[in-house]
Design a protein around this motif. Structure first.
Motif, PDB file in Angstrom:
ATOM      1  N   ARG A  62       1.120  -1.081  -0.338  1.00 41.36           N
ATOM      2  CA  ARG A  62      -0.158   0.206  -0.079  1.00 41.36           C
ATOM      3  C   ARG A  62       1.145   0.945   0.056  1.00 41.36           C
ATOM      4  O   ARG A  62       0.805   2.418  -0.676  1.00 41.36           O
ATOM      5  N   PHE A  63       2.254   0.609   0.069  1.00 42.18           N
ATOM      6  CA  PHE A  63       3.185   2.452   0.706  1.00 42.18           C
ATOM      7  C   PHE A  63       4.169   2.773  -0.266  1.00 42.18           C
ATOM      8  O   PHE A  63       5.111   2.809  -0.443  1.00 42.18           O
ATOM      9  N   SER A  64       4.185   1.284  -1.379  1.00 41.95           N
ATOM     10  CA  SER A  64       5.293   1.204  -2.171  1.00 41.95           C
ATOM     11  C   SER A  64       5.279   0.978  -3.279  1.00 41.95           C
ATOM     12  O   SER A  64       4.175   0.556  -4.216  1.00 41.95           O
ATOM     13  N   LYS A  65       5.885   1.720  -4.398  1.00 36.74           N
ATOM     14  CA  LYS A  65       5.685   1.739  -5.454  1.00 36.74           C
ATOM     15  C   LYS A  65       6.361   0.631  -6.140  1.00 36.74           C
ATOM     16  O   LYS A  65       5.447  -0.004  -7.403  1.00 36.74           O
ATOM     17  N   HIS A  66       7.100  -0.065  -5.751  1.00 36.82           N
ATOM     18  CA  HIS A  66       7.485  -1.553  -6.209  1.00 36.82           C
ATOM     19  C   HIS A  66       6.995  -2.806  -5.049  1.00 36.82           C
ATOM     20  O   HIS A  66       7.492  -2.723  -4.528  1.00 36.82           O
ATOM     21  N   LYS A  67       6.395  -3.227  -6.169  1.00 39.58           N
ATOM     22  CA  LYS A  67       5.268  -4.105  -5.207  1.00 39.58           C
ATOM     23  C   LYS A  67       6.265  -5.521  -5.008  1.00 39.58           C
ATOM     24  O   LYS A  67       6.665  -5.398  -5.621  1.00 39.58           O
ATOM     25  N   ILE A  68       5.645  -5.978  -3.968  1.00 35.08           N
ATOM     26  CA  ILE A  68       5.836  -7.294  -3.284  1.00 35.08           C
ATOM     27  C   ILE A  68       4.931  -8.178  -3.935  1.00 35.08           C
ATOM     28  O   ILE A  68       3.924  -8.598  -3.306  1.00 35.08           O
ATOM     29  N   ASN A  69       5.281  -9.244  -3.522  1.00 40.61           N
ATOM     30  CA  ASN A  69       4.045 -10.689  -4.018  1.00 40.61           C
ATOM     31  C   ASN A  69       3.968 -10.879  -2.626  1.00 40.61           C
ATOM     32  O   ASN A  69       4.954 -11.107  -1.927  1.00 40.61           O
ATOM     33  N   PRO A  70       3.072 -10.921  -2.270  1.00 41.74           N
ATOM     34  CA  PRO A  70       2.409 -11.567  -0.662  1.00 41.74           C
ATOM     35  C   PRO A  70       2.988 -12.487  -0.557  1.00 41.74           C
ATOM     36  O   PRO A  70       3.338 -13.118   0.906  1.00 41.74           O
ATOM     37  N   LEU A  71       3.153 -13.358  -1.813  1.00 43.76           N
ATOM     38  CA  LEU A  71       3.547 -15.206  -1.345  1.00 43.76           C
ATOM     39  C   LEU A  71       5.141 -15.188  -1.184  1.00 43.76           C
ATOM     40  O   LEU A  71       5.675 -16.250   0.002  1.00 43.76           O
TER      41      LEU A  71
END
Length: 434
Positions: free
Chosen positions: A367-376
């Motif tokens: 929600r706060f990051s420009k580069h998304k993290i795969n939640p897995l």
């Protein structure tokens, strides 16, 4: 004829108690899981076999000199021990209860007295005293794990430290759960015992054994078996939780390529990590110090022989003694207790909470990051290295065969190892001294 009768009476099977029979069955089950199902065979094979040896009637392989005295001592010898611990009864169980309440210095004095009376410790008891009693084996294994660990993925994406930290929530939630069972009157757990159980949530076997040996040695067998069994079950426990907390779109997120990490960074990091943590939390220094030392052997590039020994021959040798030592605690009076069931239940809950916490933290960070993290990859924050990272990669590729998450998942996986060591230090600092 008397000789034949004496021979039969001396047979171990004539002295077999139901508790020993049950523990022999449990030990055989552990061996079957390790050999037939490949569940953490490197630890469960020696643990299972150690359990078999510990429960052979009259062999006394896992008994200390004092245990042997209490088992076969004369009335006069029992009276001497009873007087030393202010027990008014010569009943062996009453004397054992009094010894358990005695100060460590008194217990050590009693061991010396038993030796002076001609009693000796069994081989597994000696293994336990050196490998676990002094905390040697878990620390050496941590050094070997450090020598096999690559900090590169974590250094390339330092945000992964947050995922590793979040996954440790399972540890502290389980401590509260154990105390809750005690408060409800279901199963009695002291605060040190609750802390030792909680560390199972970190999915780190050596840390669990190290902390249990310090805070709750009477629960060591059950905690070790639970920790390594659930580590082997990571591919079964984690996927349902990961899928329940993520959408198909989130599982398809492709993360940006990791930057190259210089060797200088890899050399400096373990030194800086140890100093930062140990100066603030000295109780974490033994585990983290050995972990960082092992990693420095790997990254320095100038001690290849030591690095090879640490991550191969040495860790294998110590694993044998560690497993046999844990097996020495798989005895009926310690394992066949209501607490064991509580440990097994709380252990799987701890794993589940740790997995869920890592996934949820990744979703929050997105929600706060420009580069998304795969939640897995958040599930890899539990420190089951590298199995948890492989599970993250496997689930990701089920939804996108070109999405390679393994190296990304190794970041939180390594962070989880650091996090569990720090959590153990916190427990030792604030609970062991209470």
């Amino acid at each position: 004829m008397e000789g034949i009768i004496a021979l039969f009476k001396g047979m171990g099977i004539m002295h077999l108690e139901w508790g020993q029979a049950v523990m022999i069955a449990v030990s055989v089950l552990l061996l079957w899981l390790a050999i037939a199902r490949k569940f953490e065979p490197l630890l469960l094979v020696p643990i299972g076999f150690g359990g078999l040896m510990s429960n052979i009637p009259e062999a006394g392989l896992a008994m200390t000199a004092l245990d042997n005295l209490l088992h076969s001592g004369t009335a006069e010898q029992l009276a001497i021990i009873a007087a030393k611990v202010n027990s008014t009864s010569l009943d062996v169980h009453a004397i054992k209860d009094a010894i358990a309440l005695a100060a460590p210095s008194v217990q050590n004095e009693l061991e010396i007295m038993a030796g002076d009376m001609g009693y000796t410790a069994g081989v597994l008891a000696l293994f336990y005293k050196v490998a676990i009693g002094y905390g040697v084996a878990p620390l050496i294994i941590f050094m070997g794990v450090g020598a096999m660990t690559d900090f590169g993925p974590l250094l390339a994406n330092p945000r992964m430290l947050l995922l590793g930290a979040a996954a440790q929530f399972g540890i502290f939630a389980t401590v509260l759960g154990a105390l809750g069972l005690n408060w409800l009157g279901l199963i009695d757990f002291t605060l040190p015992q609750a802390a030792a159980i909680g560390i199972i949530g970190g999915a780190d076997g050596p840390t669990a054994i190290y902390l249990a040996s310090k805070l709750a040695p009477e629960l060591l067998g059950a905690i070790a078996v639970a920790a390594y069994s659930y580590m082997a079950l990571v591919p079964l426990i984690q996927p349902p939780i990961m899928k329940a907390l993520t959408t198909e779109q989130e599982r398809k997120i492709r993360m940006t390529q990791l930057r190259n990490v210089s060797n200088r960074e890899k050399i400096i990091f373990p030194i800086v990590l140890l100093l930062l943590v140990a100066l603030l939390l000295p109780d974490a220094a033994p585990l983290l110090g050995m972990f960082c030392f092992g990693n420095l052997l790997r990254t320095s590039g100038v001690v290849e022989r030591l690095n090879d020994t640490a991550q191969n021959a040495l860790i294998n040798i110590v694993t044998i003694f560690l497993g046999l030592s844990v097996g020495a605690k798989l005895v009926a009076d310690k394992f066949l207790q209501p607490q064991t069931l509580g440990i097994l239940v709380l252990g799987v809950i701890a794993f589940g909470i740790g997995t869920a916490s890592g996934v949820i933290m990744a979703k929050i960070m997105n929600r706060f990051s420009k580069h998304k993290i795969n939640p897995l990859i958040g599930s890899a924050g539990v420190s089951a290295v590298p199995m948890a990272a492989r599970v993250s990669n496997k689930i990701g590729q089920e939804y996108d065969k070109q999405n390679f998450l393994l190296m990304h998942a190794m970041g939180p996986n390594v962070a989880g190892v650091i996090g569990s060591a720090i959590a153990a230090g916190v427990m030792l600092k604030y609970i062991a001294n209470m």
